[in-house]
Design an enzyme around this catalytic site. Sequence first.
Site, PDB file in Angstrom:
ATOM      1  CE  LYS A  32      -2.063  -0.803   3.919  1.00  0.00           C
ATOM      2  NZ  LYS A  32      -1.600  -2.104   4.403  1.00  0.00           N
ATOM      3  NE  ARG A  44      -4.806  -0.962   9.522  1.00  0.00           N
ATOM      4  CZ  ARG A  44      -3.736  -0.592   8.848  1.00  0.00           C
ATOM      5  NH1 ARG A  44      -3.724   0.540   8.181  1.00  0.00           N
ATOM      6  NH2 ARG A  44      -2.674  -1.356   8.811  1.00  0.00           N
ATOM      7  NE  ARG A  68       7.428  -3.397   6.465  1.00  0.00           N
ATOM      8  CZ  ARG A  68       6.144  -3.092   6.294  1.00  0.00           C
ATOM      9  NH1 ARG A  68       5.751  -2.519   5.184  1.00  0.00           N
ATOM     10  NH2 ARG A  68       5.256  -3.364   7.213  1.00  0.00           N
ATOM     11  NE  ARG A 122       6.100  -0.820  10.026  1.00  0.00           N
ATOM     12  CZ  ARG A 122       5.037  -0.820   9.239  1.00  0.00           C
ATOM     13  NH1 ARG A 122       5.106  -0.283   8.046  1.00  0.00           N
ATOM     14  NH2 ARG A 122       3.910  -1.357   9.638  1.00  0.00           N
ATOM     15  NE  ARG A 157       1.484  -4.971  11.030  1.00  0.00           N
ATOM     16  CZ  ARG A 157       2.755  -5.172  10.626  1.00  0.00           C
ATOM     17  NH1 ARG A 157       3.606  -5.796  11.391  1.00  0.00           N
ATOM     18  NH2 ARG A 157       3.145  -4.740   9.445  1.00  0.00           N
TER      19      ARG A 157
HETATM   20  P1  ADP Z   1       0.618  -2.439   7.836  1.00  0.00           P
HETATM   21  O1  ADP Z   1      -0.586  -2.353   6.957  1.00  0.00           O
HETATM   22  O2  ADP Z   1       1.813  -3.066   7.195  1.00  0.00           O
HETATM   23  O3  ADP Z   1       0.326  -3.062   9.171  1.00  0.00           O
HETATM   24  P2  ADP Z   1       0.486   0.440   8.388  1.00  0.00           P
HETATM   25  O4  ADP Z   1       1.632   1.376   8.321  1.00  0.00           O
HETATM   26  O5  ADP Z   1      -0.652   0.695   7.488  1.00  0.00           O
HETATM   27  O6  ADP Z   1       1.153  -0.979   8.110  1.00  0.00           O
HETATM   28  O7  ADP Z   1      -0.049   0.360   9.892  1.00  0.00           O
HETATM   29  C1  ADP Z   1       0.780   0.096  10.989  1.00  0.00           C
HETATM   30  C2  ADP Z   1      -0.018   0.132  12.287  1.00  0.00           C
HETATM   31  O8  ADP Z   1      -0.553   1.465  12.496  1.00  0.00           O
HETATM   32  C3  ADP Z   1      -1.246  -0.776  12.346  1.00  0.00           C
HETATM   33  O9  ADP Z   1      -0.938  -2.096  12.750  1.00  0.00           O
HETATM   34  C4  ADP Z   1      -2.123  -0.036  13.390  1.00  0.00           C
HETATM   35  O10 ADP Z   1      -1.691  -0.274  14.710  1.00  0.00           O
HETATM   36  C5  ADP Z   1      -1.847   1.424  13.092  1.00  0.00           C
HETATM   37  N1  ADP Z   1      -2.839   2.002  12.139  1.00  0.00           N
HETATM   38  C6  ADP Z   1      -2.582   2.468  10.897  1.00  0.00           C
HETATM   39  N2  ADP Z   1      -3.694   2.937  10.311  1.00  0.00           N
HETATM   40  C7  ADP Z   1      -4.703   2.772  11.210  1.00  0.00           C
HETATM   41  C8  ADP Z   1      -6.101   3.041  11.197  1.00  0.00           C
HETATM   42  N3  ADP Z   1      -6.703   3.590  10.151  1.00  0.00           N
HETATM   43  N4  ADP Z   1      -6.825   2.710  12.310  1.00  0.00           N
HETATM   44  C9  ADP Z   1      -6.247   2.163  13.373  1.00  0.00           C
HETATM   45  N5  ADP Z   1      -4.929   1.874  13.445  1.00  0.00           N
HETATM   46  C10 ADP Z   1      -4.160   2.177  12.380  1.00  0.00           C
END
Ligand code: ADP
Length: 192
Positions: free
Chosen positions: A19, A94, A133, A139, A150
């Site tokens: 993404k 999400r 990664r 990270r 996740r």
């Molecule tokens: P990934 O999809 O690889 O897990 P992201 O960078 O999109 O990576 O998200 C990392 C973390 O940030 C998620 O596991 C969550 O804890 C938090 N997060 C990101 N976007 C949201 C959202 N829209 N609502 C709630 N938590 C979020």
Amino acid sequence: MGENVMKNVMILGAPGSGKGTQGKLLAEHLKIPQVSTGELLRAAVKAKTPLGTKAKGFMDKGLLVPDEIIFGLIQEILDSPPAKNGVLMDGFPRTVPQAEAVDRMLKKKGAGVDRVLVLDVEERELVERLLARAAKEGRSDDNLESITQRLEVYHKQTAPLIAFYEKRGVVKKVAGSGSVTQISERMKTAAA
Ligand code: ADP
């Protein structure tokens, strides 16, 4: 013509589906800002802001950050001048309640979600990418326990959004395997 019409595009996909990478390229192509809630949250954690401190525990465990934190972030961005022609959302919404909230926020601007691109990648490849990664970028949520959590959160809470948006006829699925350039070309075609 002459009036400002927002074009709002969203990328939906599991953790590791690309993404962030594809969002950046597509946002440049569409000339709209990319809004990544994950990136915004990581910046807040790094800067040790009160919001970041609250969010960190959830993120490290692979859980979603509570809506009250996320909604404020998003509203601020949608109200900012760079967003006037639209935004490319990656990692948001999400959950169904988040999708309903974004509908309300955009409706006030006479806009809506115009296109939802779903990045499709097989589960095995997702885990391989996330572990790679972890080794490279370090990270703090890229460890096997958080990755498993996740993926589960994605299947339970985020994947139902595909049906939510399919009912509106705005969904396009994009094969998320191949080279970054190949996938980016597919994304541009699907977003047109
Ligand atoms: P990934 O999809 O690889 O897990 P992201 O960078 O999109 O990576 O998200 C990392 C973390 O940030 C998620 O596991 C969550 O804890 C938090 N997060 C990101 N976007 C949201 C959202 N829209 N609502 C709630 N938590 C979020």
